[in-house]
Design a protein around this motif. Structure first.
Motif, PDB file in Angstrom:
ATOM      1  N   TYR A   1      58.144  83.061  55.717  1.00  0.00           N
ATOM      2  CA  TYR A   1      59.336  83.904  55.582  1.00  0.00           C
ATOM      3  C   TYR A   1      60.587  83.052  55.736  1.00  0.00           C
ATOM      4  CZ  TYR A   1      62.349  87.994  56.102  1.00  0.00           C
ATOM      5  OH  TYR A   1      63.317  88.949  55.935  1.00  0.00           O
ATOM      6  N   HIS A   2      61.441  83.064  54.724  1.00  0.00           N
ATOM      7  CA  HIS A   2      62.647  82.248  54.658  1.00  0.00           C
ATOM      8  C   HIS A   2      62.343  80.752  54.647  1.00  0.00           C
ATOM      9  CE1 HIS A   2      65.431  85.671  56.267  1.00  0.00           C
ATOM     10  NE2 HIS A   2      64.991  85.884  55.037  1.00  0.00           N
ATOM     11  N   GLY A   3      61.127  80.396  54.316  1.00  0.00           N
ATOM     12  CA  GLY A   3      60.759  78.985  54.239  1.00  0.00           C
ATOM     13  C   GLY A   3      60.171  78.474  55.540  1.00  0.00           C
ATOM     14  N   CYS A   4      59.419  77.390  55.458  1.00  0.00           N
ATOM     15  CA  CYS A   4      58.761  76.808  56.624  1.00  0.00           C
ATOM     16  C   CYS A   4      59.774  76.117  57.528  1.00  0.00           C
ATOM     17  CB  CYS A   4      57.700  75.811  56.150  1.00  0.00           C
ATOM     18  SG  CYS A   4      56.785  75.020  57.505  1.00  0.00           S
ATOM     19  N   GLU A   5      59.723  76.399  58.820  1.00  0.00           N
ATOM     20  CA  GLU A   5      60.640  75.774  59.774  1.00  0.00           C
ATOM     21  C   GLU A   5      60.321  74.297  59.974  1.00  0.00           C
ATOM     22  OE1 GLU A   5      60.773  77.939  63.406  1.00  0.00           O
ATOM     23  OE2 GLU A   5      61.567  79.770  62.495  1.00  0.00           O
ATOM     24  N   GLU A   6      59.042  73.955  59.884  1.00  0.00           N
ATOM     25  CA  GLU A   6      58.639  72.558  60.088  1.00  0.00           C
ATOM     26  C   GLU A   6      58.860  71.718  58.836  1.00  0.00           C
ATOM     27  OE1 GLU A   6      54.718  69.964  61.551  1.00  0.00           O
ATOM     28  OE2 GLU A   6      54.655  72.162  61.475  1.00  0.00           O
TER      29      GLU A   6
ATOM     30  N   PRO B   1      59.509  92.640  56.706  1.00  0.00           N
ATOM     31  CA  PRO B   1      59.999  91.475  55.962  1.00  0.00           C
ATOM     32  C   PRO B   1      60.088  91.774  54.469  1.00  0.00           C
ATOM     33  CG  PRO B   1      58.290  90.842  57.515  1.00  0.00           C
ATOM     34  CD  PRO B   1      58.302  92.344  57.477  1.00  0.00           C
ATOM     35  N   GLU B   2      61.171  91.322  53.853  1.00  0.00           N
ATOM     36  CA  GLU B   2      61.345  91.540  52.427  1.00  0.00           C
ATOM     37  C   GLU B   2      60.296  90.761  51.648  1.00  0.00           C
ATOM     38  OE1 GLU B   2      63.646  90.402  54.455  1.00  0.00           O
ATOM     39  OE2 GLU B   2      65.388  91.725  54.421  1.00  0.00           O
ATOM     40  N   ALA B   3      59.751  91.379  50.619  1.00  0.00           N
ATOM     41  CA  ALA B   3      58.735  90.722  49.797  1.00  0.00           C
ATOM     42  C   ALA B   3      59.311  89.527  49.066  1.00  0.00           C
ATOM     43  CB  ALA B   3      58.144  91.715  48.795  1.00  0.00           C
ATOM     44  N   ASP B   4      60.616  89.549  48.796  1.00  0.00           N
ATOM     45  CA  ASP B   4      61.215  88.412  48.088  1.00  0.00           C
ATOM     46  C   ASP B   4      61.876  87.431  49.052  1.00  0.00           C
ATOM     47  OD1 ASP B   4      63.556  89.699  48.844  1.00  0.00           O
ATOM     48  OD2 ASP B   4      64.508  89.548  46.883  1.00  0.00           O
ATOM     49  N   GLY B   5      61.396  87.433  50.311  1.00  0.00           N
ATOM     50  CA  GLY B   5      61.963  86.523  51.310  1.00  0.00           C
ATOM     51  C   GLY B   5      61.038  85.379  51.675  1.00  0.00           C
ATOM     52  N   PHE B   6      59.935  85.211  50.930  1.00  0.00           N
ATOM     53  CA  PHE B   6      58.954  84.182  51.267  1.00  0.00           C
ATOM     54  C   PHE B   6      59.025  82.990  50.318  1.00  0.00           C
ATOM     55  CE2 PHE B   6      57.303  88.034  53.156  1.00  0.00           C
ATOM     56  CZ  PHE B   6      56.720  87.606  54.342  1.00  0.00           C
ATOM     57  N   ILE B   7      58.813  81.802  50.875  1.00  0.00           N
ATOM     58  CA  ILE B   7      58.746  80.566  50.092  1.00  0.00           C
ATOM     59  C   ILE B   7      57.446  79.861  50.454  1.00  0.00           C
ATOM     60  CG2 ILE B   7      59.825  78.343  49.582  1.00  0.00           C
ATOM     61  CD1 ILE B   7      62.473  79.504  50.447  1.00  0.00           C
ATOM     62  N   TRP B   8      56.723  79.402  49.439  1.00  0.00           N
ATOM     63  CA  TRP B   8      55.455  78.729  49.681  1.00  0.00           C
ATOM     64  C   TRP B   8      55.674  77.326  50.247  1.00  0.00           C
ATOM     65  CZ3 TRP B   8      50.503  80.214  49.799  1.00  0.00           C
ATOM     66  CH2 TRP B   8      49.518  79.217  49.831  1.00  0.00           C
TER      67      TRP B   8
ATOM     68  N   LEU C   1      63.948  85.190  45.102  1.00  0.00           N
ATOM     69  CA  LEU C   1      64.146  84.890  46.521  1.00  0.00           C
ATOM     70  C   LEU C   1      65.475  85.498  46.959  1.00  0.00           C
ATOM     71  CD1 LEU C   1      63.405  83.361  49.170  1.00  0.00           C
ATOM     72  CD2 LEU C   1      64.644  81.399  48.237  1.00  0.00           C
ATOM     73  N   ALA C   2      65.408  86.436  47.889  1.00  0.00           N
ATOM     74  CA  ALA C   2      66.598  87.079  48.447  1.00  0.00           C
ATOM     75  C   ALA C   2      67.509  87.635  47.357  1.00  0.00           C
ATOM     76  CB  ALA C   2      67.361  86.104  49.334  1.00  0.00           C
ATOM     77  N   GLY C   3      66.906  88.282  46.367  1.00  0.00           N
ATOM     78  CA  GLY C   3      67.692  88.919  45.326  1.00  0.00           C
ATOM     79  C   GLY C   3      68.227  87.992  44.260  1.00  0.00           C
TER      80      GLY C   3
END
Length: 226
Positions: free
Chosen positions: A33-38, A17-24, A152-154
């Motif tokens: 990763y890519h933000g919370c689905e819930e 997973p890309e390090a810049d692909g996470f959102i708190w 986030l994602a570049g």
């Protein structure tokens, strides 16, 4: 019993997973990763929240800033991406040596945030509509900061770290180097104002070299904490 042959897995081919692909996620209290689905990330803009370009409250030399003239902007809202032209690192370094940089550029690193690839630069005179995020100023006191910049994602985004009320100016920390160029006294800048004030730096953000109390504070600063 006949079992269908299983295809062997080459774990070397499984992408990291890309390090810049996470959102708190504020609700789950962890990065997703890519933000919370819930609890999906909420991306806002300057029209929805009626963000106006006005004279900044950060001093005579601050110029214009962005002020909230609409509803409360909730903690956790994301603004972005930061608009501008991508300039490769080698070219930008030459611009710096020639004193031709705009002062509005954000550094962009690779997806693992290890290497600087270039800069996103809206130019010397950013368009207030297209480049409205470039009008957001740097606070002269740490406690005034209400936005956190992160990659986030570049791309560069700003996360609202606390509710922003009507009439409040949006402020994001640009980093130590920029603050020094703007004449902000780094010795007196309140970078941590909770239970106690520290005169020594315990943890430092590797991205902008800001001193903080601990690793949790560094994560908050990078947009991964609450």
């Amino acid at each position: 019993l006949n079992l269908r042959p299983r295809k062997p897995i080459n774990y070397a081919e499984v992408p990291e997973p890309e390090a810049d692909g996470f959102i708190w996620c504020f609700t789950c209290k962890k990065k997703q990763y890519h933000g919370c689905e819930e609890h999906s990330p909420y991306f806002g803009d300057n029209k929805e929240f009626r963000l106006e370009v006005e004279k900044s409250s950060m001093g005579r030399n601050a110029g214009d800033g962005i002020v909230n003239r609409g509803k409360v902007i909730p903690k956790g809202v994301l603004f972005g991406p930061y608009a501008g032209r991508f300039i490769p690192s080698a070219i930008y370094k030459k611009m710096e040596l020639a004193n031709m940089e705009s002062g509005n550029a954000w550094e962009i690193r690779d997806k693992y945030t290890m290497k600087t690839l270039g800069y996103i630069d809206p130019g010397v005179n950013p368009d207030p509509k297209l480049h409205w995020m470039a009008k957001i100023n740097c606070p002269n006191k740490g406690k005034a900061q209400n936005l956190v910049a992160f990659q986030l994602a570049g791309q560069i985004y700003y996360r609202v770290k606390e509710n922003i009320l009507w009439g409040e100016e949006l402020l994001v920390w640009y980093g130590k180097a920029y603050a020094e160029k703007m004449g902000i006294d780094m010795e007196t800048l309140e970078q941590f104002t909770r239970k106690e004030d520290h005169t020594k730096e315990a943890s430092v953000c590797e991205h902008c070299h800001t001193g903080m109390e601990g690793e949790r504070e560094v994560e908050e600063h990078l947009g991964k904490g609450d």
